[in-house]
Design a protein around this motif. Sequence first.
Motif, mmCIF file in Angstrom:
data_model
loop_
_atom_site.group_PDB
_atom_site.id
_atom_site.type_symbol
_atom_site.label_atom_id
_atom_site.label_comp_id
_atom_site.label_asym_id
_atom_site.label_seq_id
_atom_site.Cartn_x
_atom_site.Cartn_y
_atom_site.Cartn_z
ATOM 1 N N ASN A 35 0.836 -1.210 0.000
ATOM 2 C CA ASN A 35 0.000 0.000 0.000
ATOM 3 C C ASN A 35 0.868 1.256 0.000
ATOM 4 O OD1 ASN A 35 -2.842 -0.867 0.196
ATOM 5 N ND2 ASN A 35 -2.080 -1.940 1.997
ATOM 6 N N ALA A 36 2.029 1.169 -0.581
ATOM 7 C CA ALA A 36 2.963 2.299 -0.568
ATOM 8 C C ALA A 36 2.371 3.499 -1.305
ATOM 9 C CB ALA A 36 4.284 1.898 -1.205
ATOM 10 N N GLN A 37 2.660 4.668 -0.778
ATOM 11 C CA GLN A 37 2.226 5.919 -1.383
ATOM 12 C C GLN A 37 3.462 6.744 -1.725
ATOM 13 O OE1 GLN A 37 -0.240 7.724 1.593
ATOM 14 N NE2 GLN A 37 -1.383 5.858 1.923
ATOM 15 N N ARG A 38 3.402 7.439 -2.841
ATOM 16 C CA ARG A 38 4.509 8.296 -3.248
ATOM 17 C C ARG A 38 3.986 9.700 -3.542
ATOM 18 N NH1 ARG A 38 5.910 6.041 -7.640
ATOM 19 N NH2 ARG A 38 5.536 7.613 -9.239
ATOM 20 N N PHE A 39 4.532 10.666 -2.858
ATOM 21 C CA PHE A 39 4.147 12.059 -3.040
ATOM 22 C C PHE A 39 5.313 12.847 -3.614
ATOM 23 C CE2 PHE A 39 1.511 10.483 0.359
ATOM 24 C CZ PHE A 39 0.275 11.090 0.175
ATOM 25 N N THR A 40 5.024 13.711 -4.565
ATOM 26 C CA THR A 40 6.013 14.670 -5.048
ATOM 27 C C THR A 40 5.499 16.062 -4.737
ATOM 28 O OG1 THR A 40 6.786 13.214 -6.820
ATOM 29 C CG2 THR A 40 7.272 15.558 -7.033
ATOM 30 N N PHE A 41 6.236 16.756 -3.885
ATOM 31 C CA PHE A 41 5.858 18.101 -3.465
ATOM 32 C C PHE A 41 6.732 19.130 -4.153
ATOM 33 C CE2 PHE A 41 4.710 15.356 0.097
ATOM 34 C CZ PHE A 41 3.419 15.776 0.353
ATOM 35 N N GLU A 42 6.143 20.288 -4.371
ATOM 36 C CA GLU A 42 6.906 21.429 -4.846
ATOM 37 C C GLU A 42 7.071 22.409 -3.693
ATOM 38 O OE1 GLU A 42 6.342 23.494 -8.826
ATOM 39 O OE2 GLU A 42 5.571 25.022 -7.452
ATOM 40 N N PHE A 43 8.314 22.705 -3.338
ATOM 41 C CA PHE A 43 8.615 23.692 -2.314
ATOM 42 C C PHE A 43 9.189 24.928 -2.986
ATOM 43 C CE2 PHE A 43 8.538 19.777 0.084
ATOM 44 C CZ PHE A 43 7.928 20.151 1.268
ATOM 45 N N SER A 44 8.696 26.079 -2.598
ATOM 46 C CA SER A 44 9.165 27.321 -3.199
ATOM 47 C C SER A 44 9.381 28.372 -2.126
ATOM 48 C CB SER A 44 8.171 27.826 -4.249
ATOM 49 O OG SER A 44 6.889 28.031 -3.666
ATOM 50 N N ASN A 45 10.271 29.297 -2.415
ATOM 51 C CA ASN A 45 10.561 30.404 -1.513
ATOM 52 C C ASN A 45 10.083 31.701 -2.146
ATOM 53 O OD1 ASN A 45 11.894 28.513 0.065
ATOM 54 N ND2 ASN A 45 13.869 28.935 -0.881
ATOM 55 N N GLY A 46 9.545 32.570 -1.303
ATOM 56 C CA GLY A 46 9.110 33.871 -1.771
ATOM 57 C C GLY A 46 9.813 34.968 -0.991
ATOM 58 N N PRO A 47 9.734 36.195 -1.478
ATOM 59 C CA PRO A 47 10.397 37.298 -0.772
ATOM 60 C C PRO A 47 9.780 37.534 0.597
ATOM 61 C CG PRO A 47 8.952 38.126 -2.499
ATOM 62 C CD PRO A 47 9.013 36.644 -2.673
ATOM 63 N N GLY A 48 10.609 37.874 1.566
ATOM 64 C CA GLY A 48 10.136 38.106 2.928
ATOM 65 C C GLY A 48 9.679 39.519 3.135
ATOM 66 N N PRO A 49 9.528 39.909 4.396
ATOM 67 C CA PRO A 49 9.874 39.081 5.547
ATOM 68 C C PRO A 49 8.703 38.221 6.007
ATOM 69 C CG PRO A 49 9.312 41.266 6.301
ATOM 70 C CD PRO A 49 9.173 41.285 4.798
ATOM 71 N N CYS A 50 8.990 36.991 6.442
ATOM 72 C CA CYS A 50 7.979 36.147 7.057
ATOM 73 C C CYS A 50 8.483 35.622 8.391
ATOM 74 C CB CYS A 50 7.613 34.977 6.141
ATOM 75 S SG CYS A 50 6.473 35.415 4.806
ATOM 76 N N ASP A 51 9.417 36.347 9.011
ATOM 77 C CA ASP A 51 9.957 35.903 10.287
ATOM 78 C C ASP A 51 9.067 36.373 11.426
ATOM 79 O OD1 ASP A 51 11.114 38.530 9.350
ATOM 80 O OD2 ASP A 51 11.611 38.604 11.482
ATOM 81 N N GLU A 52 9.239 35.767 12.585
ATOM 82 C CA GLU A 52 8.428 36.123 13.750
ATOM 83 C C GLU A 52 9.119 37.167 14.629
ATOM 84 O OE1 GLU A 52 7.994 32.016 15.137
ATOM 85 O OE2 GLU A 52 5.845 32.239 14.823
#
Length: 319
Positions: free
Chosen positions: A149-166
Amino acid sequence: MDRLITAIALTMVLTLSANSVSAECHFVSLREFHVTKSADPFSKGNFSPLIALEPGRYYPLAPEYMVEAPHGVMMQGRKYYIPRHLVDGRNRFSLRLMMVDLDKDTPDDLVLPPTERTISLSATGSSSNTRLVTKHFEPFSDEPQMQSNAQRFTFEFSNGPGPCDEGTSAGQLADWSHRQDNNLLRLHAQILFYDRPHPVSGHDYRPYRTGKIVAARRPLALARAFDVARVNALELVALGREAQNLRGAPGFKRVWNDYTRLVKRLALQKIQLRYRNENKIKKEASTPSLAFHPGWKILPIAGEYPVLPPEWEIAIVGK
């Protein structure tokens, strides 16, 4: 003295480097999904992949909430912001997934155990701000003779301009704004598939019902139908209020237009009634499926009628 200056300079470089990492805004979307179905336990049904982004709340990854099995392939799912509190000091994201197997043939659905993988958000070796990451999961340990029952996921990770810090006011505001966008996407998925069972917090849920009501007499049939129509109306108004709380977020107008169309479409649907009259002859009738429909006002029902907030300006017209 030279050592002190060097230490100070190194500290400044490390601080600037940490701030530059923390200021990035990170996003994730599902590009492909594959599952190898075995004869058991997944002989029927559809899979819905969900991602955890807020405490106790999962968000649908697929563009159309269900992925047909066994050859489900999903291209370019919804793009979600990764909240800043889910990214650790080493710029790693704890990816938490849950799968719901929506069974068509039985009323019970299967919620697979949540699974977790650590993802590095640093796109090393890539000049692009976008990269693909493939992860494999096996929710159950199958018998040797069974197909996996194996599952395979392909995700797209992207970075955008900040700031998104806390650590800054601007970063906190950006983080909050993007999280509002996530909730708007989640609500939009609920609106688009509202009258079908859909996953909410990892469980299959049906907030709207019609069907047929059978009763001995017309008053009893009407009372039961009103109970259903009242719950339908209250659930639908609650969804509208949740959407209104996100007013001002980018994309709100599109989501609200779809909500308005949903209300008007459901207002045309009926609950079917079957009962016997005074002469014990079988009769059939119908009532509106939403208790705020004006058609209920002419029926002999006691109780409080839910209403659509007039400021929403959604006109319900019908018999």
